[in-house]
Design a protein around this motif. Structure first.
Motif, PDB file in Angstrom:
ATOM      1  N   ILE A  13       0.846  -1.209   0.000  1.00  0.00           N
ATOM      2  CA  ILE A  13       0.000   0.000   0.000  1.00  0.00           C
ATOM      3  C   ILE A  13       0.871   1.245   0.000  1.00  0.00           C
ATOM      4  CG2 ILE A  13      -1.644   1.344   1.382  1.00  0.00           C
ATOM      5  CD1 ILE A  13      -2.818  -1.405   2.308  1.00  0.00           C
ATOM      6  N   LYS A  14       1.910   1.269   0.851  1.00  0.00           N
ATOM      7  CA  LYS A  14       2.815   2.424   0.929  1.00  0.00           C
ATOM      8  C   LYS A  14       3.492   2.701  -0.403  1.00  0.00           C
ATOM      9  CE  LYS A  14       4.214   2.656   5.748  1.00  0.00           C
ATOM     10  NZ  LYS A  14       5.307   2.461   6.700  1.00  0.00           N
ATOM     11  N   ASN A  15       3.818   1.645  -1.129  1.00  0.00           N
ATOM     12  CA  ASN A  15       4.519   1.798  -2.406  1.00  0.00           C
ATOM     13  C   ASN A  15       3.554   1.836  -3.596  1.00  0.00           C
ATOM     14  OD1 ASN A  15       7.450   1.826  -1.685  1.00  0.00           O
ATOM     15  ND2 ASN A  15       6.831  -0.084  -0.680  1.00  0.00           N
ATOM     16  N   ASN A  16       2.273   2.072  -3.312  1.00  0.00           N
ATOM     17  CA  ASN A  16       1.240   2.209  -4.336  1.00  0.00           C
ATOM     18  C   ASN A  16       1.162   1.016  -5.297  1.00  0.00           C
ATOM     19  OD1 ASN A  16       0.320   4.729  -3.403  1.00  0.00           O
ATOM     20  ND2 ASN A  16       2.053   5.739  -4.422  1.00  0.00           N
ATOM     21  N   VAL A  17       1.471  -0.174  -4.781  1.00  0.00           N
ATOM     22  CA  VAL A  17       1.328  -1.386  -5.582  1.00  0.00           C
ATOM     23  C   VAL A  17      -0.140  -1.785  -5.615  1.00  0.00           C
ATOM     24  CG1 VAL A  17       1.968  -3.833  -5.765  1.00  0.00           C
ATOM     25  CG2 VAL A  17       3.667  -2.142  -5.032  1.00  0.00           C
ATOM     26  N   ILE A  18      -0.811  -1.599  -4.496  1.00  0.00           N
ATOM     27  CA  ILE A  18      -2.253  -1.847  -4.420  1.00  0.00           C
ATOM     28  C   ILE A  18      -2.912  -0.640  -3.760  1.00  0.00           C
ATOM     29  CG2 ILE A  18      -2.034  -4.368  -4.318  1.00  0.00           C
ATOM     30  CD1 ILE A  18      -2.570  -4.209  -1.309  1.00  0.00           C
ATOM     31  N   SER A  19      -4.221  -0.507  -3.994  1.00  0.00           N
ATOM     32  CA  SER A  19      -4.945   0.629  -3.398  1.00  0.00           C
ATOM     33  C   SER A  19      -5.403   0.273  -1.991  1.00  0.00           C
ATOM     34  CB  SER A  19      -6.152   0.996  -4.265  1.00  0.00           C
ATOM     35  OG  SER A  19      -7.145   0.001  -4.143  1.00  0.00           O
ATOM     36  N   LYS A  20      -5.969   1.234  -1.309  1.00  0.00           N
ATOM     37  CA  LYS A  20      -6.464   1.023   0.059  1.00  0.00           C
ATOM     38  C   LYS A  20      -7.879   0.458   0.055  1.00  0.00           C
ATOM     39  CE  LYS A  20      -3.603   4.647   1.976  1.00  0.00           C
ATOM     40  NZ  LYS A  20      -3.554   5.904   2.700  1.00  0.00           N
ATOM     41  N   ASP A  21      -8.392   0.102  -1.120  1.00  0.00           N
ATOM     42  CA  ASP A  21      -9.727  -0.472  -1.253  1.00  0.00           C
ATOM     43  C   ASP A  21      -9.794  -1.783  -0.470  1.00  0.00           C
ATOM     44  OD1 ASP A  21     -12.287  -1.130  -2.151  1.00  0.00           O
ATOM     45  OD2 ASP A  21     -11.502  -2.103  -3.961  1.00  0.00           O
ATOM     46  N   THR A  22     -10.786  -1.905   0.399  1.00  0.00           N
ATOM     47  CA  THR A  22     -10.927  -3.067   1.289  1.00  0.00           C
ATOM     48  C   THR A  22     -11.010  -4.376   0.512  1.00  0.00           C
ATOM     49  OG1 THR A  22     -12.106  -1.651   2.846  1.00  0.00           O
ATOM     50  CG2 THR A  22     -12.254  -4.018   3.199  1.00  0.00           C
ATOM     51  N   GLU A  23     -11.793  -4.385  -0.572  1.00  0.00           N
ATOM     52  CA  GLU A  23     -11.933  -5.617  -1.357  1.00  0.00           C
ATOM     53  C   GLU A  23     -10.603  -6.016  -1.984  1.00  0.00           C
ATOM     54  OE1 GLU A  23     -15.173  -5.885  -4.126  1.00  0.00           O
ATOM     55  OE2 GLU A  23     -16.539  -4.907  -2.702  1.00  0.00           O
ATOM     56  N   GLU A  24      -9.879  -5.042  -2.501  1.00  0.00           N
ATOM     57  CA  GLU A  24      -8.594  -5.337  -3.128  1.00  0.00           C
ATOM     58  C   GLU A  24      -7.597  -5.829  -2.082  1.00  0.00           C
ATOM     59  OE1 GLU A  24      -5.289  -3.242  -6.043  1.00  0.00           O
ATOM     60  OE2 GLU A  24      -7.216  -2.257  -5.732  1.00  0.00           O
ATOM     61  N   ILE A  25      -7.611  -5.229  -0.900  1.00  0.00           N
ATOM     62  CA  ILE A  25      -6.704  -5.648   0.172  1.00  0.00           C
ATOM     63  C   ILE A  25      -7.000  -7.093   0.573  1.00  0.00           C
ATOM     64  CG2 ILE A  25      -6.112  -5.297   2.607  1.00  0.00           C
ATOM     65  CD1 ILE A  25      -6.400  -2.275   2.111  1.00  0.00           C
ATOM     66  N   GLU A  26      -8.271  -7.437   0.719  1.00  0.00           N
ATOM     67  CA  GLU A  26      -8.641  -8.801   1.109  1.00  0.00           C
ATOM     68  C   GLU A  26      -8.251  -9.807   0.028  1.00  0.00           C
ATOM     69  OE1 GLU A  26      -9.469  -9.806   4.160  1.00  0.00           O
ATOM     70  OE2 GLU A  26      -9.096  -7.686   4.574  1.00  0.00           O
ATOM     71  N   PHE A  27      -8.399  -9.409  -1.215  1.00  0.00           N
ATOM     72  CA  PHE A  27      -7.991 -10.257  -2.325  1.00  0.00           C
ATOM     73  C   PHE A  27      -6.485 -10.541  -2.243  1.00  0.00           C
ATOM     74  CE2 PHE A  27      -6.255 -10.542  -6.662  1.00  0.00           C
ATOM     75  CZ  PHE A  27      -6.928 -11.660  -7.124  1.00  0.00           C
ATOM     76  N   TYR A  28      -5.685  -9.507  -2.049  1.00  0.00           N
ATOM     77  CA  TYR A  28      -4.239  -9.665  -1.944  1.00  0.00           C
ATOM     78  C   TYR A  28      -3.849 -10.404  -0.664  1.00  0.00           C
ATOM     79  CZ  TYR A  28      -3.044  -6.996  -6.081  1.00  0.00           C
ATOM     80  OH  TYR A  28      -2.891  -6.591  -7.379  1.00  0.00           O
ATOM     81  N   ARG A  29      -4.579 -10.138   0.434  1.00  0.00           N
ATOM     82  CA  ARG A  29      -4.294 -10.833   1.698  1.00  0.00           C
ATOM     83  C   ARG A  29      -4.393 -12.349   1.484  1.00  0.00           C
ATOM     84  NH1 ARG A  29      -4.170  -9.131   6.656  1.00  0.00           N
ATOM     85  NH2 ARG A  29      -5.365  -7.231   6.227  1.00  0.00           N
TER      86      ARG A  29
END
Length: 183
Positions: A13-29
């Motif tokens: 997130i800090k390096n703007n590889v992924i957005s702070k969007d909750t769905e996107e974060i859960e997908f990457y998690r």
């Protein structure tokens, strides 16, 4: 593992590889968890293979296991730790079975080559050399056949191998007991 996954996600997130969007974060998690768990499994099996001196066998296990599980499914543990434990314990059991089969095969060939034929008053041997050659060749050929059958999943291979082991036990028994009627 959750802490490590959070660190990786925060870095992304800090390096703007992924957005702070909750769905996107859960997908990457989920993807990171699966990847880390798989890498841990691969590392554990590799380490077990190195420690037991079955490095090639561990790589073959991983290749077959990963490919087959991708298409066949089957039991899935409800936690990553259980998954890693079940896979590692299963591999150790597989190695033990493999080692036992190899040892049975070696045991019976060596026994027959070194000790056969054993003469008995009820079954005299006319030509020891001929019997020695025949028993040695039969032992090696039948062991090879049994191992091929075992690898191919044919139960008959195990019966052949265990029968050869039984013959070897009888040879050892006869060798170390007084000659004559044994039972």
């Amino acid at each position: 593992m959750k802490r490590l996954v959070s660190i990786i996600l925060n870095f992304m997130i800090k390096n703007n590889v992924i957005s702070k969007d909750t769905e996107e974060i859960e997908f990457y998690r989920y993807g990171i968890e699966i990847t880390l768990s798989s890498l841990i499994n691969i590392a554990l099996i590799s380490i077990i293979g190195i420690i037991t001196d079955y490095t090639f066998e561990s790589m073959m296990f991983l290749a077959v296991f990963i490919i087959m599980r991708s298409f066949t499914g089957g039991y899935h543990a409800n936690t990553y730790i259980k998954c890693n434990l079940v896979t590692s314990i299963s591999f150790v059991i597989l190695l033990l079975i493999f080692k036992i089969i190899r040892h049975i095969s070696i045991f019976q060939v060596v026994t027959i080559v070194l000790l056969a034929p054993i003469e008995n008053k009820n079954k005299p041997i006319e030509n020891r050399t001929v019997y020695k050659i025949i028993s040695t060749v039969l032992s090696v050929v039948l062991s090879a056949i049994s191992i091929v059958l075992i690898i191919k999943g044919v139960d008959l291979g195990l019966i052949i191998l265990l029968t050869l082991a039984l013959v070897s036990i009888f040879i050892i028994y006869a060798r170390f007991m007084k000659r004559g009627d044994f039972l």
